[in-house]
Enzyme design. Structure first.
Site, short mmCIF file in Angstrom:
data_model
loop_
_atom_site.label_atom_id
_atom_site.label_comp_id
_atom_site.label_asym_id
_atom_site.label_seq_id
_atom_site.Cartn_x
_atom_site.Cartn_y
_atom_site.Cartn_z
N GLY A 374 0.83 -1.21 0.00
CA GLY A 374 0.00 0.00 0.00
C GLY A 374 0.86 1.25 0.00
CB SER A 375 0.18 4.58 1.46
OG SER A 375 -1.10 4.72 0.85
#
Length: 662
Positions: A374-375
């Site tokens: 993810g981020s």
């Protein structure tokens, strides 16, 4: 010439019997033909028996008929005694020659083979296990160690002989007593006490018995029951760092963790001893005694800090329980050396009783579990853009809440009106759309090369078993819009240690140091041999690393996504991650839950420590800044104090989130 009436002298009797006398009438008849014929018939039968026609004597009984004796002539065979003696001697000589030949065969031609077979039948082999090397924390505290123990064994043949002599059954008593002492099945022990052959003199019953309990068994004085020395593996810290250390099985072989991957070094080489024993199982004095001495294994000195490991393990276990997460991982690293100071997972297990825990809890999730970052992966895209994409931290992007590329639309986590954000602001607010816009200044090949340079899709080199290297397809296998989700951390798989290594590379001024958990080896005297220095490679320039550090400081500000990660007195740089998990039932994101992450380092101006927290599928909250950042703060605060890292000398540099911010 005699007178007719008178008798002459008596004639001698023939051998067959007395000659018959004839009366006066007989003479007259005897001169006729009939008398002569009768006389001839009598003479002919005379050889077979008494006369049939003898006249009865007047005035008395007729004489009893007597059978004349027959003369039998036996044929006498004369045998030569010398010949019979020679035949007998020949037979004896033949038999003796057979015995002599067999004797020559046994004592001459085949003597060596029979002697060796006899020795083998008397020899009893005893294994001499080597002392397994210990595993210790960085300061020398024991994590896994070997202690003295005993194995209880039986001589089934001797027990059977005792029972036959005393007409009693002691096997049931032995099996019942030992089973009650050690919590075992009496039937299993009874089976081991039953001999398979007359020479069944050694059968191991119970391993890893404490010496005190073994003495209790010997004091019972059971016939055919004894003890031998062996070793037992213990883990003084219980579940502390259990997923790193692993455990050994009943054969004293490593079955998980470093006990498995470093088994050959830790185990050493076992020895053996062969002694001659009598039929009763007793050692023969002055008998053959062969021995090969065991070689003790080497120990491992780890980089783990016992106190930091304890704190990380307690903190992640508490948060997994509070958020009802499926599992959690916490890693603490020194970015300058690549040393792992703590590697905690929850749930965990106790290696001393590993069979009571789920096999899924034995492995180390920090390297074994793959997930979409993810981020937290946006920092890799940012590093590549800063290096080759002609982008600076102050480059302004107009960022809507969604963007369409080809046939797909990508969204930010929250709806918002289009806004102007600097590249620092894009990272601070963790905008998917802003990251896509920045990534378009890179080619697919450039993005892929920087991901590989940071360690994606390859093992970290830490040396723990069961590592999942992750997944990153090469650009020639990307289709359509694949590059866009890859840029913000989806469509790619990593493990937790790989992510920690990425942030350690940034904290170490752009140089990646291979993560390592083994500081060196120790011998049986405790002398430490340091491990070889880990490999290093430069990934990004020091300038780019410094710019990224400033940008990551903005994440922990009030304008960023993780103000909960702030630590009073220290400047903190880091990044949140909230990635959707794949639902294996459908191969889609729907219903898969989230992977919540926060990873950062401090002090930002001179990074000393990197801490990463990962929660898989939490139920009570799922944003990384909400559920993972507080755990980061707890562990990092403790680690900074434990390592006596002084507070930051100045305040955090102000970061421009938007172009109109001054």
């Amino acid at each position: 010439m005699t007178s007719r009436r008178g008798r002459g002298p008596a004639a001698p009797s023939p051998p067959g019997g007395p000659r018959r006398t004839s009366g006066p009438g007989q003479v007259g008849r005897g001169q006729g033909g009939r008398g002569q014929a009768s006389s001839a018939r009598s003479g002919a039968r005379g050889a077979a028996g008494p006369a049939q026609g003898a006249r009865r004597v007047r005035g008395g009984r007729p004489p009893a008929a007597r059978r004349p004796r027959t003369l039998l002539r036996r044929r006498i065979v004369r045998r030569d005694p010398i010949k019979r003696l020679n035949v007998g001697l020949l037979l004896v000589a033949f038999v003796l020659s057979l015995f002599a030949g067999r004797l020559v065969q046994l004592q001459g031609i085949e003597s060596k083979g029979y002697a060796e077979a006899a020795v083998r039948q008397r020899l009893s082999r005893i294994d001499l296990p080597a002392v397994r090397g210990s595993i210790t924390f960085a300061a020398g505290q024991p994590l896994a160690m070997t202690v003295d123990a005993r194995v209880i064994y039986a001589d089934p043949s001797l027990i059977q002989q005792y029972e036959a002599k005393h007409k009693t059954n002691i096997r049931n008593k032995i099996a019942t007593t030992l089973a009650s002492m050690f919590g075992l099945n009496p039937a299993t022990l009874l089976q081991k006490l039953t001999p398979r052959s007359k020479m069944d003199h050694y059968r191991e019953l119970i391993h890893h018995v404490e010496p005190d309990k073994a003495r209790m068994v010997t004091q019972m004085d059971f016939t055919g029951i004894g003890t031998l020395q062996e070793y037992r593996r213990i883990y003084p810290g219980g579940s502390l760092a259990a997923n790193v250390a692993g455990f050994v099985n009943t054969q004293n072989d490593g079955a998980a963790g470093l006990e498995s991957s470093m088994n050959k070094l830790l185990k050493g080489r076992s020895g053996w001893q062969k002694v001659e024993v009598s039929e009763k199982g007793q050692r023969i004095p002055m008998g053959e005694d062969q021995q090969s001495k065991p070689i003790p294994g080497k120990g491992l000195r780890l980089t783990l800090d016992q106190d930091i490991q304890w704190k990380a393990q307690a903190a992640i276990a508490q948060q997994v329980k509070a958020t009802k997460a499926q599992s959690g991982t916490a890693i603490v690293m020194d970015p300058r050396t690549g040393q792992v100071l703590a590697m905690a997972t929850a749930p965990t297990f106790d290696p001393a009783t590993y069979w009571k825990w789920k096999p899924g809890d034995w492995g180390d999730r920090a390297v074994g579990d793959g997930f979409e970052p993810g981020s937290t992966s946006k920092v890799v895209t940012a590093a590549a853009a800063l290096e080759v994409g002609h982008v600076t931290p102050d480059t302004v992007f107009t960022v809507p809440d969604h963007v369409t590329r080809l046939d797909r639309t990508f969204h930010d986590s929250e709806r918002h009106a289009p806004e102007s954000l600097t590249f620092s602001g894009v990272l601070a607010k963790s905008s998917n759309v802003g990251t896509i816009l920045a990534s378009e200044k890179l080619t697919e090949t450039q993005l892929y090369q920087y991901m590989r340079a940071f360690g994606y899709a390859e093992e970290t080199g830490v040396g723990l078993p069961g590592e999942n290297p992750g997944l990153l397809k090469p650009p020639n296998q990307w289709w359509g819009t694949d590059r866009y989700p890859i840029a913000f951390g989806q469509g790619v798989s990593v493990n937790a240690l790989q992510v920690a290594s990425v942030y350690s590379t940034i904290a170490n001024h752009g140089v990646r140091v291979t993560p390592n958990v083994i500081a060196g080896t120790t011998d049986d005297r405790g002398n430490v041999t340091p491990a070889a220095k880990p490999a290093q490679r430069r990934v990004i320039s020091g300038t780019t690393a410094a710019e990224l550090t400033k940008m990551l400081e903005g994440v922990t500000t009030k304008e960023g996504t993780a103000p909960a990660a702030q630590i009073p007195g220290y400047r903190v740089a880091g990044k949140t991650g909230t990635a959707q998990r794949i639902n294996p039932s459908c191969g889609c994101y729907q219903g898969g839950g989230y992977t919540s992450t926060f990873v950062g380092f401090a002090p930002a101006e001179d990074p000393q420590l990197v801490v990463e927290v990962v929660l898989q599928k939490p139920q009570n909250g799922y944003y990384g800044g909400e559920v993972a950042a507080p755990v980061f703060k707890d562990i990092m605060s403790f680690a900074l104090q434990s390592r006596r890292v002084p507070p930051s000398s100045g305040r955090s540099q102000k970061i421009r989130i938007s172009p109109d911010q001054r």
